[in-house]
Design an enzyme around this catalytic site. Structure first.
Site, PDB file in Angstrom:
ATOM      1  N   ASP A 143     -18.803  24.375 -25.890  1.00 25.64           N
ATOM      2  CA  ASP A 143     -18.061  23.590 -24.902  1.00 25.64           C
ATOM      3  C   ASP A 143     -16.613  24.065 -24.882  1.00 25.64           C
ATOM      4  OD1 ASP A 143     -17.786  21.678 -22.949  1.00 25.64           O
ATOM      5  OD2 ASP A 143     -17.305  20.068 -24.337  1.00 25.64           O
ATOM      6  N   HIS A 151      -6.444  18.387 -17.485  1.00 22.12           N
ATOM      7  CA  HIS A 151      -7.011  17.583 -18.570  1.00 22.12           C
ATOM      8  C   HIS A 151      -6.272  17.846 -19.882  1.00 22.12           C
ATOM      9  CE1 HIS A 151      -9.927  15.574 -21.118  1.00 22.12           C
ATOM     10  NE2 HIS A 151     -10.136  16.684 -21.787  1.00 22.12           N
ATOM     11  N   GLU A 198     -17.133  12.747 -20.202  1.00 14.69           N
ATOM     12  CA  GLU A 198     -16.412  13.937 -19.744  1.00 14.69           C
ATOM     13  C   GLU A 198     -17.243  14.592 -18.662  1.00 14.69           C
ATOM     14  OE1 GLU A 198     -13.605  15.188 -23.519  1.00 14.69           O
ATOM     15  OE2 GLU A 198     -15.363  16.432 -23.074  1.00 14.69           O
ATOM     16  N   GLU A 220     -18.301  17.478 -16.533  1.00 10.60           N
ATOM     17  CA  GLU A 220     -18.211  18.917 -16.743  1.00 10.60           C
ATOM     18  C   GLU A 220     -19.252  19.661 -15.911  1.00 10.60           C
ATOM     19  OE1 GLU A 220     -17.998  20.113 -20.807  1.00 10.60           O
ATOM     20  OE2 GLU A 220     -16.904  18.326 -21.449  1.00 10.60           O
ATOM     21  N   ASP A 263     -20.418  15.226 -21.170  1.00 10.52           N
ATOM     22  CA  ASP A 263     -20.203  15.424 -22.603  1.00 10.52           C
ATOM     23  C   ASP A 263     -19.654  14.119 -23.186  1.00 10.52           C
ATOM     24  OD1 ASP A 263     -19.915  16.639 -25.099  1.00 10.52           O
ATOM     25  OD2 ASP A 263     -17.892  17.296 -24.652  1.00 10.52           O
ATOM     26  N   ARG A 283     -14.148   8.787 -28.935  1.00 11.00           N
ATOM     27  CA  ARG A 283     -12.763   9.198 -29.153  1.00 11.00           C
ATOM     28  C   ARG A 283     -12.217   8.747 -30.512  1.00 11.00           C
ATOM     29  NH1 ARG A 283     -12.181  13.216 -25.512  1.00 11.00           N
ATOM     30  NH2 ARG A 283     -12.595  12.513 -23.379  1.00 11.00           N
ATOM     31  N   GLN A 288     -13.748  10.997 -33.149  1.00 14.15           N
ATOM     32  CA  GLN A 288     -13.161  12.324 -32.965  1.00 14.15           C
ATOM     33  C   GLN A 288     -11.733  12.380 -33.498  1.00 14.15           C
ATOM     34  OE1 GLN A 288     -12.994  13.481 -28.851  1.00 14.15           O
ATOM     35  NE2 GLN A 288     -12.035  15.454 -29.267  1.00 14.15           N
ATOM     36  N   TYR A 302     -11.219  15.263 -36.442  1.00 13.08           N
ATOM     37  CA  TYR A 302     -11.047  16.608 -35.869  1.00 13.08           C
ATOM     38  C   TYR A 302      -9.836  17.367 -36.410  1.00 13.08           C
ATOM     39  CZ  TYR A 302      -7.350  15.627 -32.341  1.00 13.08           C
ATOM     40  OH  TYR A 302      -6.189  15.330 -31.688  1.00 13.08           O
ATOM     41  N   LYS A 307     -18.776  14.205 -30.945  1.00 14.92           N
ATOM     42  CA  LYS A 307     -19.349  14.879 -29.779  1.00 14.92           C
ATOM     43  C   LYS A 307     -20.854  15.136 -29.903  1.00 14.92           C
ATOM     44  CE  LYS A 307     -15.540  16.096 -27.357  1.00 14.92           C
ATOM     45  NZ  LYS A 307     -15.354  15.941 -25.907  1.00 14.92           N
ATOM     46  N   THR A 332     -25.297  15.091 -25.307  1.00 15.44           N
ATOM     47  CA  THR A 332     -24.685  15.736 -24.147  1.00 15.44           C
ATOM     48  C   THR A 332     -25.739  15.767 -23.058  1.00 15.44           C
ATOM     49  OG1 THR A 332     -23.277  17.121 -25.550  1.00 15.44           O
ATOM     50  CG2 THR A 332     -23.573  17.812 -23.265  1.00 15.44           C
ATOM     51  N   GLU A 361      -8.325   9.455 -19.671  1.00 13.51           N
ATOM     52  CA  GLU A 361      -7.284   9.779 -18.691  1.00 13.51           C
ATOM     53  C   GLU A 361      -7.187   8.706 -17.609  1.00 13.51           C
ATOM     54  OE1 GLU A 361      -7.245  14.264 -17.663  1.00 13.51           O
ATOM     55  OE2 GLU A 361      -9.285  13.798 -18.314  1.00 13.51           O
TER      56      GLU A 361
END
Length: 409
Positions: A118, A125, A191, A193, A225, A229, A232, A236, A245, A249, A352
């Site tokens: 990915d 973004h 997400e 995509e 995806d 959050r 993550q 991460y 993640k 998916t 967002e």
């Protein structure tokens, strides 16, 4: 002009002869078959090939992988044959019995995945997330405009549209707390995509340059995806996305072939940082794509992200993915990263759209969302320019959130 067809197509269909996307379906017997969507019908490809006297060896199922591995010449030949079967009245008696109503079949993940990568290709973004999490600093990291940033995902968690998504559990630490807690994600996100399916492999130690994109990539589909959050954010640093993640998916069930997207090709945005030669597509075939995405939450449109604005193209992503000699395998799959545009209504993720929870998203029923709640359903669709002024569709990628499963923490 696009050839006329003897198939009774709905007025304004996004799945006419300019499209002909591939998928895998089953009927009452449960056997998986390779198919092509034509209007609101699905053509059993192997059965149609046998009925017309064509070679069905690559089409017998249960996945697209044999066809993917055959290469571009076979892909083009099959598309040409398909067009002939559906336009020449001489084939109607043989082909028509192999068409089945879309509503009567079950759709499956159309390929056996190899690896999954990915990317993070939208400047809007990346800048939005930089502004949220690094206020007062440059929103893009120093490497962002020099290379397509990506991470290696979990291929076993790729699921077809319609598969429910169970809210993931894991470690999360709220701001100000001294230690993490275990529990269901409280900041579950989407997400929007676009994904790219590799057909022809490449040997380890070789590279696939920008001009090799169309020889290796079979087609395109839509991706959600899903992202936890809070999981993550805790995990991460310093490596990257992992459990936040890897739980699911979702992919749309139809793979639109690259040949169907010739009219959608467009130049990517102007780059303001010089690129290294292997990524410089100024003199190479450019693979920006003018796709119009739409994101709906519980039946209400919340965003319309424009794919044409992505800074890094799929051809550049493939070139970067293999520049170190990493091989390609049939069934490898990679996604663009979140598609977001310059305006608030074009952002492709809830983090967002609701600005990390500071500006809750208002829905028509009076409810608000910062992140996903149990029972929420997200549907992503897209269209693109097709031949002779038509538009082609990608189907939909749909998923509903189920509560977390009970278990020990």
């Amino acid at each position: 002009m696009t050839s006329s067809t003897w198939v009774d197509l709905p007025e304004g269909t996004l799945f006419g002869l300019a499209n002909l996307p591939y998928g895998v379906f089953s009927r009452e017997d449960g056997r998986r078959r390779v198919g092509v969507r034509v209007g609101d019908l699905v053509l059993d490809l192997a059965a149609a090939a046998r009925a017309t006297g064509a070679d069905a060896a690559l089409l017998e199922g249960p996945t697209l992988n044999p066809l993917l591995a055959a290469g571009r010449a076979h892909w083009s030949a099959l598309r040409s044959a398909l067009t002939g079967w559906l336009t020449d009245a001489a084939h109607r008696a043989a082909v028509e019995p192999q068409l089945h109503p879309l509503a009567s079949v079950t759709l499956h993940l159309p390929f056996e995945p190899g690896d999954y990568v990915d990317f993070y290709a939208s400047e809007h973004h990346a800048a939005n997330l930089g502004a949220l999490f690094r206020p007062g600093t440059e929103p893009l990291t120093p490497n962002w405009k020099h290379l397509p940033i990506g991470y290696h995902g979990r291929a076993g968690s790729l699921v077809v549209s319609g598969t429910p998504v169970v809210r993931p559990c894991g470690q999360r630490r709220a701001p100000g707390e001294p230690a993490p807690r275990f529990g269901p994600s409280l900041r579950l996100d989407i997400e929007a995509e676009v994904g790219f399916l590799v057909g022809t492999p490449s040997p380890q130690g070789s590279r696939v340059g920008l001009t090799g994109f169309a020889d290796h990539v079979f087609g395109v589909c839509l991706v959600n995806d899903w992202s936890a959050r809070d999981l993550q954010a805790w995990e991460y640093v310093p490596l990257g996305p992992f459990l936040g993640k890897s739980f699911a998916t979702s992919l749309s069930p139809w793979i639109v072939p690259l040949e169907a997207l010739e009219q959608a090709r467009t130049a990517p945005p102007v780059r303001d940082v010089p690129l290294l030669p292997y990524l410089d597509d100024g003199a190479a075939p450019q693979w920006g794509l003018d796709l119009s995405l739409e994101v709906a939450l519980n039946g209400s449109t919340v965003s319309r992200p424009p794919f044409a604005g992505l800074y890094w193209t799929a051809a550049q992503q493939l070139a970067h993915m293999t520049v170190n000699g990493a091989p390609l395998r049939t069934g490898d799959f990679y996604a663009s990263g979140t598609v977001s545009g310059p305006d608030p209504e074009t952002r492709g993720s809830l983090i967002e759209l609701a600005w990390n929870g500071e500006r809750p998203l208002e829905l028509p029923d009076g409810s608000t969302r910062t992140f996903l709640e149990d029972g929420d359903e997200v549907v992503i669709t897209a269209t693109a320019p097709g031949a002779d002024g038509s538009r082609i569709g990608f189907g939909e990628v749909r998923g509903r959130i189920l509560p977390a499963t009970a278990g020990e923490g």
